[in-house]
Motif scaffolding. Structure first.
Motif, short mmCIF file in Angstrom:
data_model
loop_
_atom_site.label_atom_id
_atom_site.label_comp_id
_atom_site.label_asym_id
_atom_site.label_seq_id
_atom_site.Cartn_x
_atom_site.Cartn_y
_atom_site.Cartn_z
N ASN A 121 0.78 -1.22 0.00
CA ASN A 121 0.00 0.00 0.00
C ASN A 121 0.83 1.29 0.00
OD1 ASN A 121 -2.39 1.37 0.06
ND2 ASN A 121 -2.61 1.30 2.29
N PHE A 122 1.78 1.41 -0.94
CA PHE A 122 2.65 2.59 -0.98
C PHE A 122 1.91 3.76 -1.63
CE2 PHE A 122 5.96 5.20 -3.06
CZ PHE A 122 6.71 5.54 -1.94
N LYS A 123 1.36 4.65 -0.79
CA LYS A 123 0.62 5.81 -1.33
C LYS A 123 1.05 7.06 -0.56
CE LYS A 123 -3.51 3.54 -3.14
NZ LYS A 123 -3.43 2.18 -2.58
N PRO A 124 2.17 7.67 -0.96
CA PRO A 124 2.67 8.82 -0.21
C PRO A 124 1.92 10.12 -0.55
CG PRO A 124 4.14 8.33 -2.04
CD PRO A 124 3.05 7.29 -2.08
N ASP A 125 1.76 10.96 0.47
CA ASP A 125 1.27 12.32 0.25
C ASP A 125 2.45 13.28 0.09
OD1 ASP A 125 -1.61 11.87 0.62
OD2 ASP A 125 -1.02 11.28 2.65
N MET A 126 3.60 12.86 0.62
CA MET A 126 4.84 13.64 0.51
C MET A 126 6.01 12.70 0.77
SD MET A 126 4.53 15.85 4.06
CE MET A 126 2.91 16.53 3.85
N VAL A 127 7.19 13.05 0.26
CA VAL A 127 8.38 12.21 0.47
C VAL A 127 9.59 13.09 0.80
CG1 VAL A 127 7.66 10.32 -1.06
CG2 VAL A 127 9.01 12.20 -2.00
N LYS B 168 4.40 20.82 9.42
CA LYS B 168 3.65 22.06 9.25
C LYS B 168 2.65 21.95 8.10
CE LYS B 168 6.49 25.55 9.83
NZ LYS B 168 7.54 26.46 9.31
N ASP B 169 3.03 21.18 7.06
CA ASP B 169 2.17 21.03 5.88
C ASP B 169 1.18 19.86 6.01
OD1 ASP B 169 3.51 23.17 4.83
OD2 ASP B 169 4.73 22.02 3.42
N GLY B 170 1.12 19.25 7.21
CA GLY B 170 0.06 18.27 7.44
C GLY B 170 0.48 16.82 7.65
N ALA B 171 1.79 16.53 7.64
CA ALA B 171 2.22 15.14 7.87
C ALA B 171 1.82 14.71 9.28
CB ALA B 171 3.73 15.01 7.70
N SER B 172 1.17 13.54 9.38
CA SER B 172 0.78 13.04 10.71
C SER B 172 1.42 11.67 10.98
CB SER B 172 -0.73 12.93 10.81
OG SER B 172 -1.22 12.14 9.74
N GLU B 173 2.01 11.08 9.92
CA GLU B 173 2.61 9.75 10.05
C GLU B 173 3.85 9.68 9.16
OE1 GLU B 173 1.30 5.10 9.28
OE2 GLU B 173 -0.16 6.70 8.95
N LEU C 96 15.05 9.93 14.45
CA LEU C 96 15.26 11.38 14.29
C LEU C 96 13.92 12.12 14.27
CD1 LEU C 96 18.14 11.52 11.62
CD2 LEU C 96 18.34 11.61 14.11
N VAL C 97 12.93 11.56 13.58
CA VAL C 97 11.61 12.20 13.53
C VAL C 97 11.04 12.34 14.95
CG1 VAL C 97 9.19 11.89 12.82
CG2 VAL C 97 11.04 11.54 11.16
N LYS C 98 11.17 11.28 15.75
CA LYS C 98 10.67 11.31 17.14
C LYS C 98 11.38 12.38 17.97
CE LYS C 98 7.53 8.01 17.92
NZ LYS C 98 6.15 8.41 18.27
N LYS C 99 12.68 12.59 17.68
CA LYS C 99 13.43 13.62 18.42
C LYS C 99 13.04 15.02 17.97
CE LYS C 99 17.39 10.82 19.73
NZ LYS C 99 18.61 10.20 19.20
N ILE C 100 12.55 15.13 16.74
CA ILE C 100 12.11 16.43 16.22
C ILE C 100 10.70 16.74 16.73
CG2 ILE C 100 11.52 17.70 14.09
CD1 ILE C 100 13.83 15.97 12.75
N ASP C 101 9.83 15.69 16.75
CA ASP C 101 8.46 15.87 17.27
C ASP C 101 7.97 14.55 17.86
OD1 ASP C 101 5.70 16.10 17.69
OD2 ASP C 101 5.45 17.51 16.03
N ARG C 102 7.94 14.51 19.18
CA ARG C 102 7.62 13.27 19.90
C ARG C 102 6.22 12.74 19.60
NH1 ARG C 102 9.26 14.01 25.89
NH2 ARG C 102 11.44 14.24 25.32
N MET D 290 4.70 12.45 16.78
CA MET D 290 4.52 11.84 15.47
C MET D 290 4.46 10.31 15.53
SD MET D 290 4.10 13.78 12.89
CE MET D 290 3.35 15.17 13.72
N ASN D 291 3.56 9.73 14.72
CA ASN D 291 3.55 8.27 14.53
C ASN D 291 4.63 7.89 13.54
OD1 ASN D 291 1.31 7.66 16.15
ND2 ASN D 291 -0.08 8.38 14.54
#
Length: 293
Positions: free
Chosen positions: A77-83, A259-264, A277-283, A285-286
Motif C-alpha cells: 500500500n505505498f501511497k505517499p502524500d509527501m516524500v 507544518k504542511d500536514g504530515a501526521s505519520e 530522528l523524527v521522534k526527536k524532532i516531534d515526539r 509523530m507516529n
C-alpha cells in the motif's frame, strides 16, 4: 497525511534485501536488472557480503538505494502524500515518487558514489558527530576554526554532523567540547560529504543530472537543500546538484512536512534511523517501517 522517508548511507546491513528477493518475483527482476546496470553482482554483496564489503561507497550507496526503491515498489500500500530522503535517500525518494525511472536513478546513484569516492581521495577529510549543542554554536565554532570545516547534517535538535579537512574537523571537535558539547567524535566515513571538498564530485554529478530525464512528481518532495515542498522538475534537478556540497537540513525538512500536514512518517529501507530522528524532532509523530505485502 502520510510522509514516506528514505534513509541514506550508514543504514546498510549484511543480508539486506534478501527477504524481498525471496518473496517477490518483481523484486527479483529489479535486483537482476541492477546487477546488469552496475556491471557487477551487487546482490551477492548485499545478501552474503560482510559489513566490511558493504562499507565501500560504490557498493553502499546503490545497495541502500536498491533496498528502499524495491521495497517501495513491492511493499504494501505505498501511497505517499509527501516524500523526503536523507542525503543519498533523496534519490530513492525521487524514484518512488515518479521523478526518475528505476534505471536512471540507479545510474545516477552509481555515478554519485564513484564521484564522491574520487573526491575523497584528493584530500584527507572526514566528518564528526556533535551532540548536545545548539546549531548556532556549532556553526559559530566551525566558522572560527582554521581550515575547511562546516555543519553538514542537521539531523535533529542537539545532533549535528560537521564535515571538512581532517585537521580542521579534529580542531573543531576540541573547540566544541570546550564549549560544552556532550560528544564530538570523528565518524568512520570515507571523506567530507556535504562540504566544499565535494566540489569535484558535484561537477561530475551535475553533468549526469543535466542529461537525465526528470518527470513531474506524483507528490511533493522536501529536499535536503531547500527543505520546502518542491514539485517542479527543474528545481528538483538544481537542488540535487547542490546537495553534495550543501548541508542536509533534515530537521528543517521534517518540521516543514509536519507544518504542511504530515501526521505519520513511514521509513522505506534498511534500519530505523530516520524514525528515531523524527521522534526527536516531534515526539507526537507516529512512525513505522514500510513492510512487505
Amino acid at each position: 497525511m502520510k510522509a514516506y522517508v528514505f534513509p541514506g548511507q550508514g543504514a546498510q546491513f549484511s543480508g539486506m534485501g534478501l527477504d524481498l528477493y525471496e518473496k517477490s518475483p518483481e523484486a527479483q527482476e529489479l535486483f537482476n536488472k541492477a546487477n546488469e546496470i552496475l556491471g557487477f553482482s551487487i546482490t551477492d554483496i548485499m545478501f552474503e557480503g560482510s559489513a566490511e564489503d558493504l562499507k565501500e561507497t560504490k557498493v553502499t550507496q546503490p545497495a541502500v538505494f536498491l533496498h528502499s526503491v524495491i521495497l517501495s515498489k513491492v511493499g504494501e500500500n505505498f501511497k505517499p502524500d509527501m516524500v523526503a530522503g536523507h542525503s543519498l535517500g533523496e534519490f530513492s525518494a525521487l524514484v518512488a515518487n515518479g521523478v526518475l525511472s528505476f534505471e536512471d536513478g540507479l545510474k545516477l546513484v552509481s555515478k554519485r558514489a564513484q564521484a564522491m569516492q574520487k573526491a575523497c581521495e584528493l584530500e584527507s577529510s572526514t566528518m564528526a558527530a556533535v551532540l548536545g549543542l545548539e546549531d548556532e554554536m556549532v556553526e559559530s565554532v566551525c566558522s572560527e576554526t582554521e581550515g575547511i570545516v562546516v555543519a553538514a547534517n542537521y539531523n535533529c535538535p542537539g545532533q549535528l554532523v560537521i564535515s571538512g579537512a581532517y585537521d580542521a574537523v579534529e580542531k573543531a571537535c576540541e573547540n566544541l567540547k570546550e564549549r560544552g558539547a556532550k560528544r564530538a567524535m570523528i565518524l568512520p566515513v570515507g571523506g567530507a560529504f556535504h562540504s566544499p571538498l565535494m566540489e569535484p564530485a558535484r561537477k561530475d554529478l551535475a553533468a549526469a543530472i543535466e542529461n537525465t530525464q526528470f518527470n513531474k512528481p506524483l507528490c511533493p518532495i522536501y529536499q535536503n537543500v531547500s527543505t520546502f515542498a518542491v514539485n517542479d522538475p527543474e528545481e528538483i534537478k538544481k537542488n540535487l546538484v547542490f546537495q553534495l556540497t550543501a548541508p542536509v537540513k533534515w530537521t528543517q525538512s521534517v518540521q516543514n512536512m509536519i507544518k504542511d500536514g504530515a501526521s505519520e512518517f513511514i521509513e522505506v529501507g534498511p534500519g530505523k534511523v530516520l524514525q528515531g530522528l523524527v521522534k526527536k524532532i516531534d515526539r507526537s509523530m507516529n512512525t513505522s517501517s514500510a513492510g512487505l505485502e
